[in-house]
Design an enzyme around this catalytic site. Structure first.
Site, PDB file in Angstrom:
ATOM      1  N   GLU A  24     -11.173   4.320  -0.690  1.00  0.00           N
ATOM      2  CA  GLU A  24     -11.550   4.592   0.692  1.00  0.00           C
ATOM      3  C   GLU A  24     -12.329   5.899   0.836  1.00  0.00           C
ATOM      4  O   GLU A  24     -11.926   6.937   0.328  1.00  0.00           O
ATOM      5  CB  GLU A  24     -10.310   4.619   1.586  1.00  0.00           C
TER       6      GLU A  24
ATOM      7  N   ASP B  19       0.838  -1.198   0.000  1.00  0.00           N
ATOM      8  CA  ASP B  19       0.000   0.000   0.000  1.00  0.00           C
ATOM      9  C   ASP B  19       0.875   1.250   0.000  1.00  0.00           C
ATOM     10  O   ASP B  19       0.580   2.236   0.654  1.00  0.00           O
ATOM     11  CB  ASP B  19      -0.927  -0.002   1.231  1.00  0.00           C
TER      12      ASP B  19
ATOM     13  N   ASP C 120      -3.273  -2.989  -2.520  1.00  0.00           N
ATOM     14  CA  ASP C 120      -4.385  -2.029  -2.528  1.00  0.00           C
ATOM     15  C   ASP C 120      -4.255  -1.088  -3.719  1.00  0.00           C
ATOM     16  O   ASP C 120      -3.180  -0.925  -4.298  1.00  0.00           O
ATOM     17  CB  ASP C 120      -4.392  -1.238  -1.222  1.00  0.00           C
ATOM     18  N   ASN C 121      -5.375  -0.462  -4.073  1.00  0.00           N
ATOM     19  CA  ASN C 121      -5.412   0.596  -5.105  1.00  0.00           C
ATOM     20  C   ASN C 121      -4.887   0.134  -6.457  1.00  0.00           C
ATOM     21  O   ASN C 121      -4.249   0.907  -7.177  1.00  0.00           O
ATOM     22  CB  ASN C 121      -4.609   1.818  -4.647  1.00  0.00           C
TER      23      ASN C 121
ATOM     24  N   LYS D  18       2.701   3.024  -5.965  1.00  0.00           N
ATOM     25  CA  LYS D  18       2.218   1.995  -6.881  1.00  0.00           C
ATOM     26  C   LYS D  18       3.314   1.578  -7.867  1.00  0.00           C
ATOM     27  O   LYS D  18       3.339   0.423  -8.316  1.00  0.00           O
ATOM     28  CB  LYS D  18       0.973   2.479  -7.628  1.00  0.00           C
TER      29      LYS D  18
END
Length: 239
Positions: A224, A166, A194-195, A169
């Site tokens: 989120e 997280d 995540d993401n 990226k």
């Protein structure tokens, strides 16, 4: 093979999101305001109330880049199914997910969480201690590409059972490869990223989904505290 798992996620309207993202108090950082809210409203030594306080603040007052309450349920489920002894988190931020994960770990398990930003680690340390999970959490300051090669010798990590990605990226793929090269993954090690849709990690998805080393599961989700489309990717290392 890629499995897609759908969770029922309640959408949160975007109205007011921009105003929540504005640093309205120029004399104090948002992360400090999150910490102040936790201390004021949560119960010391109770991780659940700490997590709930951060979710309340970030959904009602200022947006912040925690995994959040909805995707947090996915994190909880994947973590508990893995039942890890050693957890690695890349991207500590304020310590939300560190507290969330540490509260679910079995006795004797530990979590090492890495962040390059000293200010974030300072806030996270205080939140982790307020939640009462500091005995399970080790906060490491530095870049992921510097810390990962040190895990075996400096931090006595044999292998990682569960890794939560997280952070930047652009680092998802190189850090995954670095975990492989350093011998930190074993058969059954779980990566949860995540993401992967927003802001996105297309190179990571391409790598793990086409590599014979991984079996992947995708979890559609929302960014989120918003109704923006996102997703999480689980990649299980096959050895």
């Amino acid at each position: 093979m890629i499995v897609v798992v759908h969770f029922l996620i309640t959408q949160i309207p975007l109205s007011g999101l921009l105003s929540k993202m504005i640093n309205y108090n120029k004399g104090q950082g948002k992360e400090q305001r999150i910490l102040d809210f936790v201390i004021k409203t949560a119960t010391k030594g109770d991780p659940k109330t700490v997590v709930n306080a951060i979710d309340k603040y970030c959904s009602e007052q200022e947006w912040a880049m925690n995994v959040g309450d909805k995707k947090g349920l996915i994190l909880d489920q994947v973590l508990q199914a893995c039942n890890p002894h050693t957890v690695l988190e890349l991207g500590t931020y304020c310590g939300y997910s560190a507290v969330r994960m540490a509260s679910l770990l079995k006795p004797g398990a530990r979590l090492l969480t890495v962040d390059i930003e000293p200010y974030h680690l300072s806030i996270a340390r205080q939140i982790v201690e307020f939640a009462g999970v500091q005995e399970k959490v080790t906060l490491l300051s530095g870049s992921s590409n510097e810390i990962i090669p040190q895990l075996k010798d400096k931090y006595q990590v044999d292998t990682v059972d569960f890794a939560f990605l997280d952070h930047f990226k652009s680092r998802y793929t190189p850090d995954t490869k670095l975990l492989e090269e350093c011998g930190l993954l074993k058969k059954g090690s779980v990566l949860l990223a995540d993401n992967v849709i927003n802001p996105g990690a297309p190179d990571f998805l391409q790598y793990v989904r086409t590599s014979p080393l991984y079996e992947c599961t995708h979890y559609p989700a929302l960014v989120e505290y918003t109704d923006l489309v996102d997703g999480m990717e689980k990649a299980v290392f096959k050895g």
